[in-house]
Scaffold this motif. Structure first.
Motif, PDB file in Angstrom:
ATOM      1  N   SER A  10      46.415 -30.681 -39.672  1.00 44.90           N
ATOM      2  CA  SER A  10      45.907 -31.106 -38.371  1.00 44.90           C
ATOM      3  C   SER A  10      46.950 -32.011 -37.747  1.00 44.90           C
ATOM      4  N   SER A  11      47.180 -31.836 -36.442  1.00 49.35           N
ATOM      5  CA  SER A  11      48.168 -32.662 -35.742  1.00 49.35           C
ATOM      6  C   SER A  11      47.531 -33.994 -35.349  1.00 49.35           C
ATOM      7  N   VAL A  12      48.225 -34.780 -34.542  1.00 43.71           N
ATOM      8  CA  VAL A  12      47.686 -36.093 -34.157  1.00 43.71           C
ATOM      9  C   VAL A  12      46.367 -35.986 -33.395  1.00 43.71           C
ATOM     10  N   SER A  13      46.131 -34.861 -32.714  1.00 43.39           N
ATOM     11  CA  SER A  13      44.846 -34.723 -32.005  1.00 43.39           C
ATOM     12  C   SER A  13      43.676 -34.621 -32.989  1.00 43.39           C
ATOM     13  N   ASN A  14      43.964 -34.242 -34.239  1.00 45.56           N
ATOM     14  CA  ASN A  14      43.007 -34.287 -35.352  1.00 45.56           C
ATOM     15  C   ASN A  14      41.714 -33.489 -35.152  1.00 45.56           C
ATOM     16  N   LEU A  15      41.796 -32.431 -34.330  1.00 42.61           N
ATOM     17  CA  LEU A  15      40.585 -31.625 -34.119  1.00 42.61           C
ATOM     18  C   LEU A  15      40.214 -30.886 -35.399  1.00 42.61           C
ATOM     19  N   THR A  16      41.199 -30.249 -36.007  1.00 47.90           N
ATOM     20  CA  THR A  16      40.974 -29.529 -37.264  1.00 47.90           C
ATOM     21  C   THR A  16      40.569 -30.525 -38.360  1.00 47.90           C
ATOM     22  N   GLY A  17      41.181 -31.707 -38.305  1.00 55.78           N
ATOM     23  CA  GLY A  17      40.894 -32.749 -39.295  1.00 55.78           C
ATOM     24  C   GLY A  17      39.431 -33.157 -39.295  1.00 55.78           C
ATOM     25  N   ARG A  18      38.830 -33.184 -38.096  1.00 59.09           N
ATOM     26  CA  ARG A  18      37.416 -33.571 -38.020  1.00 59.09           C
ATOM     27  C   ARG A  18      36.532 -32.533 -38.691  1.00 59.09           C
ATOM     28  N   PHE A  19      36.872 -31.265 -38.476  1.00 59.73           N
ATOM     29  CA  PHE A  19      36.109 -30.176 -39.107  1.00 59.73           C
ATOM     30  C   PHE A  19      36.298 -30.245 -40.629  1.00 59.73           C
ATOM     31  N   ALA A  20      37.534 -30.492 -41.048  1.00 60.56           N
ATOM     32  CA  ALA A  20      37.836 -30.582 -42.493  1.00 60.56           C
ATOM     33  C   ALA A  20      37.053 -31.732 -43.125  1.00 60.56           C
ATOM     34  N   ALA A  21      36.990 -32.864 -42.432  1.00 57.58           N
ATOM     35  CA  ALA A  21      36.263 -34.024 -42.960  1.00 57.58           C
ATOM     36  C   ALA A  21      34.783 -33.688 -43.124  1.00 57.58           C
ATOM     37  N   ALA A  22      34.255 -32.892 -42.193  1.00 54.28           N
ATOM     38  CA  ALA A  22      32.846 -32.502 -42.281  1.00 54.28           C
ATOM     39  C   ALA A  22      32.632 -31.579 -43.481  1.00 54.28           C
TER      40      ALA A  22
END
Ligand SMILES: Cc1cc2nc3c(=O)[nH]c(=O)nc-3n(C[C@H](O)[C@H](O)[C@H](O)COP(=O)(O)O)c2cc1C
Length: 144
Positions: A10-22
């Motif tokens: 996930s880049s700095v916008s962290n959109l994918t990161g939020r899904f991954a965290a979920a």
């Protein structure tokens, strides 16, 4: 066998990161390829990639983020990849999910699920179901 781990970028916008965290809230191991130590490691069994697409500039440019390409340099890592989840944005038209779809074609591994931006609660639920089915299918399969 524990739930199949998800490696994501996930880049700095962290959109994918939020899904991954979920996804991780379910007890699934989720590892970030933005972390150099994770990139240098090799999964010790089957794993799933979660990646956004990043097209920049011309039509021939690869859309798979560089940290994901670096992780996939290991033949062992490539062999153990069992499926791909893509995050993207339909505004990119014909390039929607280009990274996940191109990697699927090149690797012969299925695109398990696709969502836009950081996904909806319904996307999350559907993706969790798909990963749980994959866990069940992998249970009992010999690790190679
Ligand atoms: C420069 C740039 C290029 C992008 N290229 C694509 C693309 O080719 N296809 C696509 O589906 N989404 C594309 N996107 C959308 C991102 O993949 C999407 O917003 C994703 O959720 C970003 O995840 P991240 O915030 O975790 O990095 C692009 C976004 C940016 C900013």
């Amino acid at each position: 066998m524990p739930p199949v781990p998800v490696y994501y970028y996930s880049s700095v916008s962290n959109l994918t990161g939020r899904f991954a965290a979920a996804l991780a809230r379910d007890g699934r191991e989720v590892r970030s390829l933005a972390d150099a130590e994770v990139r240098r490691s090799e999964p010790d069994g089957p794993w799933v990639l979660l990646t956004p697409s990043y097209k920049a500039g011309n039509r021939d440019q690869v859309t798979l983020p560089a940290p994901v390409r670096a992780f996939l340099r290991s033949p062992v890592t490539r062999r153990r990849l069992v499926g791909i989840i893509g995050s993207g944005n339909r505004n990119f038209g014909e390039f929607y999910q280009a990274a996940a779809r191109e990697l699927s074609r090149a690797s012969g591994r299925p695109v398990l699920f696709e969502f836009e931006l950081s996904g909806t609660p319904e996307d999350l639920e559907r993706c969790e179901d798909i990963l749980e089915s994959l866990d069940a299918a992998l249970a009992g399969r010999a690790v190679t």
